[in-house]
Design an enzyme around this catalytic site. Structure first.
Site, PDB file in Angstrom:
ATOM      1  N   CYS A  83       0.838  -1.206   0.000  1.00 54.24           N
ATOM      2  CA  CYS A  83       0.000   0.000   0.000  1.00 54.24           C
ATOM      3  C   CYS A  83       0.874   1.258   0.000  1.00 54.24           C
ATOM      4  O   CYS A  83       1.778   1.375   0.835  1.00 54.24           O
ATOM      5  CB  CYS A  83      -0.893  -0.001   1.247  1.00 54.24           C
ATOM      6  SG  CYS A  83      -1.854   1.504   1.429  1.00 54.24           S
ATOM      7  N   CYS A 108      -0.399   6.942   6.567  1.00 54.18           N
ATOM      8  CA  CYS A 108      -1.464   6.269   7.327  1.00 54.18           C
ATOM      9  C   CYS A 108      -0.893   5.453   8.493  1.00 54.18           C
ATOM     10  O   CYS A 108       0.077   4.723   8.331  1.00 54.18           O
ATOM     11  CB  CYS A 108      -2.229   5.353   6.371  1.00 54.18           C
ATOM     12  SG  CYS A 108      -3.498   4.388   7.163  1.00 54.18           S
ATOM     13  N   CYS A 156      -1.615   0.512   9.426  1.00 60.82           N
ATOM     14  CA  CYS A 156      -0.811  -0.718   9.358  1.00 60.82           C
ATOM     15  C   CYS A 156       0.578  -0.439   9.943  1.00 60.82           C
ATOM     16  O   CYS A 156       1.064   0.696   9.892  1.00 60.82           O
ATOM     17  CB  CYS A 156      -0.661  -1.189   7.916  1.00 60.82           C
ATOM     18  SG  CYS A 156      -2.216  -1.821   7.213  1.00 60.82           S
ATOM     19  N   CYS A 163      -7.627   1.379   0.517  1.00 57.88           N
ATOM     20  CA  CYS A 163      -7.126   0.785   1.757  1.00 57.88           C
ATOM     21  C   CYS A 163      -7.024  -0.701   1.446  1.00 57.88           C
ATOM     22  O   CYS A 163      -8.049  -1.378   1.285  1.00 57.88           O
ATOM     23  CB  CYS A 163      -8.093   1.039   2.914  1.00 57.88           C
ATOM     24  SG  CYS A 163      -7.640   0.112   4.402  1.00 57.88           S
ATOM     25  N   GLN A 201     -15.918  -9.252  15.357  1.00 60.79           N
ATOM     26  CA  GLN A 201     -14.554  -9.439  14.865  1.00 60.79           C
ATOM     27  C   GLN A 201     -14.444  -8.941  13.421  1.00 60.79           C
ATOM     28  O   GLN A 201     -15.336  -9.207  12.620  1.00 60.79           O
ATOM     29  CB  GLN A 201     -14.171 -10.923  14.923  1.00 60.79           C
ATOM     30  CG  GLN A 201     -13.915 -11.422  16.338  1.00 60.79           C
ATOM     31  CD  GLN A 201     -12.676 -10.804  16.965  1.00 60.79           C
ATOM     32  OE1 GLN A 201     -11.803 -10.274  16.271  1.00 60.79           O
ATOM     33  NE2 GLN A 201     -12.608 -10.859  18.280  1.00 60.79           N
ATOM     34  N   TYR A 235     -17.987 -10.338  28.963  1.00 60.81           N
ATOM     35  CA  TYR A 235     -17.681  -9.409  27.865  1.00 60.81           C
ATOM     36  C   TYR A 235     -18.282 -10.027  26.588  1.00 60.81           C
ATOM     37  O   TYR A 235     -17.574 -10.326  25.623  1.00 60.81           O
ATOM     38  CB  TYR A 235     -16.179  -9.170  27.720  1.00 60.81           C
ATOM     39  CG  TYR A 235     -15.481  -8.822  29.015  1.00 60.81           C
ATOM     40  CD1 TYR A 235     -15.415  -7.496  29.445  1.00 60.81           C
ATOM     41  CD2 TYR A 235     -14.908  -9.803  29.824  1.00 60.81           C
ATOM     42  CE1 TYR A 235     -14.774  -7.165  30.635  1.00 60.81           C
ATOM     43  CE2 TYR A 235     -14.277  -9.483  31.009  1.00 60.81           C
ATOM     44  CZ  TYR A 235     -14.206  -8.162  31.415  1.00 60.81           C
ATOM     45  OH  TYR A 235     -13.587  -7.852  32.593  1.00 60.81           O
ATOM     46  N   ASP A 250     -13.688 -12.473  27.245  1.00 64.67           N
ATOM     47  CA  ASP A 250     -13.241 -11.864  25.983  1.00 64.67           C
ATOM     48  C   ASP A 250     -13.240 -10.346  26.161  1.00 64.67           C
ATOM     49  O   ASP A 250     -14.016  -9.625  25.537  1.00 64.67           O
ATOM     50  CB  ASP A 250     -14.191 -12.292  24.849  1.00 64.67           C
ATOM     51  CG  ASP A 250     -13.744 -11.801  23.484  1.00 64.67           C
ATOM     52  OD1 ASP A 250     -12.630 -11.256  23.368  1.00 64.67           O
ATOM     53  OD2 ASP A 250     -14.516 -11.958  22.526  1.00 64.67           O
ATOM     54  N   CYS A 288      -7.162  -9.563  22.844  1.00 68.37           N
ATOM     55  CA  CYS A 288      -6.602  -8.844  21.694  1.00 68.37           C
ATOM     56  C   CYS A 288      -5.314  -8.110  22.072  1.00 68.37           C
ATOM     57  O   CYS A 288      -4.682  -7.524  21.191  1.00 68.37           O
ATOM     58  CB  CYS A 288      -7.626  -7.889  21.089  1.00 68.37           C
ATOM     59  SG  CYS A 288      -8.282  -6.712  22.266  1.00 68.37           S
TER      60      CYS A 288
HETATM   61  C1  LIG Z   1     -13.534  -7.898  22.476  1.00 62.92           C
HETATM   62  S1  LIG Z   1     -15.248  -7.556  22.571  1.00 62.92           S
HETATM   63  C2  LIG Z   1     -15.891  -9.197  22.642  1.00 62.92           C
HETATM   64  C3  LIG Z   1     -17.335  -9.360  22.267  1.00 62.92           C
HETATM   65  C4  LIG Z   1     -17.799 -10.796  22.004  1.00 62.92           C
HETATM   66  N1  LIG Z   1     -17.280 -11.744  22.960  1.00 62.92           N
HETATM   67  C5  LIG Z   1     -17.484 -11.229  20.592  1.00 62.92           C
HETATM   68  O1  LIG Z   1     -16.634 -12.099  20.400  1.00 62.92           O
HETATM   69  O2  LIG Z   1     -18.090 -10.712  19.643  1.00 62.92           O
HETATM   70  C6  LIG Z   1     -15.364  -6.940  24.182  1.00 62.92           C
HETATM   71  C7  LIG Z   1     -16.765  -6.592  24.623  1.00 62.92           C
HETATM   72  O3  LIG Z   1     -16.692  -6.186  25.994  1.00 62.92           O
HETATM   73  C8  LIG Z   1     -17.575  -5.103  26.200  1.00 62.92           C
HETATM   74  N2  LIG Z   1     -17.054  -4.434  27.422  1.00 62.92           N
HETATM   75  C9  LIG Z   1     -16.059  -3.521  27.525  1.00 62.92           C
HETATM   76  N3  LIG Z   1     -15.807  -3.275  28.827  1.00 62.92           N
HETATM   77  C10 LIG Z   1     -16.653  -4.044  29.551  1.00 62.92           C
HETATM   78  C11 LIG Z   1     -16.878  -4.239  30.930  1.00 62.92           C
HETATM   79  N4  LIG Z   1     -16.140  -3.599  31.849  1.00 62.92           N
HETATM   80  N5  LIG Z   1     -17.826  -5.105  31.308  1.00 62.92           N
HETATM   81  C12 LIG Z   1     -18.588  -5.764  30.396  1.00 62.92           C
HETATM   82  N6  LIG Z   1     -18.426  -5.621  29.062  1.00 62.92           N
HETATM   83  C13 LIG Z   1     -17.471  -4.777  28.646  1.00 62.92           C
HETATM   84  C14 LIG Z   1     -17.548  -4.312  24.923  1.00 62.92           C
HETATM   85  O4  LIG Z   1     -18.737  -3.557  24.784  1.00 62.92           O
HETATM   86  C15 LIG Z   1     -17.428  -5.441  23.893  1.00 62.92           C
HETATM   87  O5  LIG Z   1     -18.708  -5.867  23.466  1.00 62.92           O
END
Ligand SMILES: C[S@@+](CC[C@H](N)C(=O)[O-])C[C@H]1O[C@@H](n2cnc3c(N)ncnc32)[C@H](O)[C@@H]1O
Length: 432
Positions: free
Chosen positions: A82, A90, A93, A169, A241, A270, A361, A388
């Site tokens: 790119c 940018c 990346c 992009c 994702q 989460y 997560d 992540c």
């Molecule tokens: C990495 S994403 C994972 C979402 C889901 N597990 C997926 O794979 O699609 C993290 C999620 O945590 C939520 N989040 C962020 N801080 C949080 C908290 N303190 N308690 C609960 N959820 C939270 C965000 O809104 C988001 O939806």
């Protein structure tokens, strides 16, 4: 003149010629100039480069710099596909100048280094490509483009608010670019979100400067894993994702490791729109129970719909730390600290006292010590942690170890080729 033994002062704009050392967390490599640590972008280990200082903060023991000339190139250096993936352009990346296999080796080194430094653990992990991703381009199904003063869409420079207008992009999914988002003018908008979902047409969502009550479209994402498949409704601005192969691989890995059994109690912390919650619900069946906890109300509304086929599942709209009744991570400022002290810390009544399996997560900040302690206190037989940020995962892995759990499995997946980012999945089980 600096004192003997004190690193040379460096200011923004200074040029330094350095031998480049190992890759570091953050999309750069480590070099030294007269005792000063220099984090250099757009270089590779073993190179000799001339770099220009881009950030030098009072009291900081390191400076940041970007390459202006490669004196001796790494054999793994390639021409970035790119034209915008270059110093001063940018910031989306970080590693386009490395061949794809080497990008993954660099990310593996970062995971190893983070676990060693933050958890004292020696992990052996090789970052894997996601299925079908042989070029690292055209994968990103969700992009929030920023809009500059003249209404052109683009992405921001690295660590800057400056918008670089783009006419392409290369990591974006082609359907997303085919909307014409980069050719239009977006005056009056702060940003423009574009989503290419797995089912249906790409969707463009302008994001106004001021908060707006306008409806955000909902898209359908289909997950076709080997252990689970299903459809999910997701707001076009909600979390999903961004790599099309990621959800199926993550769900298959989590189910394969946790092996949820009929009748078990599972927690999806989460939970987003319920990706893992739905997979767990199907596995534990109607004699089991799933509780999904997520703080974003729009996501939990969607999760309720996505989990409607599993009436033995329950969605709780709450922060995970609040649901466990533990203090939120410390905030700056006396008013915020007072508010934290005054909040009543009570466990959410719908949270079960124990769980057989748990999926975590969290966002980049990770779960943190108090949440990990609460998860450990549920006495689960297995915990899957999807992360992540390898630094947050490594830190939390040490908390799991302190709680008597062992890291049994670790996978690292290249869910964000060309960037420094990756996704790790870890399995923790009680016992040594
Ligand atoms: C990495 S994403 C994972 C979402 C889901 N597990 C997926 O794979 O699609 C993290 C999620 O945590 C939520 N989040 C962020 N801080 C949080 C908290 N303190 N308690 C609960 N959820 C939270 C965000 O809104 C988001 O939806």
């Amino acid at each position: 003149m600096s004192e003997p033994g004190t690193p040379a002062p460096l200011a923004v704009g200074d040029l330094v010629e350095v031998e480049v050392g190992p890759v570091a967390h953050g999309g750069h490599c480590v070099a030294r100039h007269q005792g000063r640590v220099v984090f250099v972008r757009h270089t590779l280990p073993g190179e000799r480069v001339v770099a220009q200082v881009t950030e030098a903060r009072e009291g900081q023991r390191f400076v940041r710099a970007d390459v202006v000339e490669v004196v001796t190139a790494s054999p793994r250096r390639v021409q970035a596909p790119c034209p915008y993936a270059a110093p001063g352009l940018c910031g989306g990346c970080d590693f386009q100048h490395a061949d794809l296999a080497y990008q993954r080796e660099l990310k593996s080194a970062v995971v190893h280094e983070q676990f060693s430094r933050l958890a004292g653990m020696d992990v052996d992990v090789a970052v894997e490509a996601l299925p079908g991703d042989d070029r690292g381009l055209g994968w990103r199904t969700r992009v929030e483009f920023a809009v500059d003063e003249s209404g052109r869409a683009g992405l921001r420079q690295h660590r800057s608010h400056e918008v670089v207008p783009l006419d392409t992009c290369l990591i974006a999914e082609p359907r997303l670019l085919a909307t014409g988002v980069l050719g239009r003018h977006w005056s009056g908008e702060r940003a423009v979100d574009v989503v290419a979902p797995s089912r249906g047409e790409a969707v463009v969502v302008p994001v106004p400067e001021s908060s707006s009550t306008s409806e955000v479209p909902v898209v359908t994402e289909h997950v076709a894993g080997q252990r689970f498949s299903g459809d999910f409704e997701v707001s076009a601005r909600g979390f999903w994702q961004v790599h099309p192969a990621a959800p199926a691989v993550f769900v298959d890995t989590v189910l394969g490791w946790l092996e949820p059994r009929a009748g078990e109690t599972a927690l999806d912390l989460y939970a987003g729109v319920g990706l893992f919650g739905a997979a767990l619900a199907e596995a534990v069946g109607e004699s089991g129970r799933v509780v999904a906890v997520e703080s974003d109300a729009a996501a939990t509304r969607a999760a309720e719909g996505n989990l409607a086929a599993y009436p033995w599942s329950l969605v709780v709209t709450a922060r995970v730390d609040d649901a466990f009744g533990v203090p939120r991570p410390a905030r700056k400022g006396p008013a915020q600290r007072r508010a934290t002290r005054q909040r009543k810390l009570r466990r959410h009544p719908l949270l079960p006292p124990g769980a057989d399996v748990v999926v975590l997560d969290p966002p980049r900040t990770g779960a943190g010590r108090d949440v990990v302690r609460q998860v450990v206190a549920l006495r689960p037989r297995a915990v899957a942690y999807v992360a992540c940020d390898p630094a947050a995962l490594a830190r939390d892995a040490a908390y799991f170890r302190d709680g008597g759990f062992t890291l049994r499995r670790l996978r690292a997946l290249d869910a964000f080729p060309m960037t420094q980012h990756l996704e790790c999945i870890a399995l923790f089980e009680p016992g040594a």
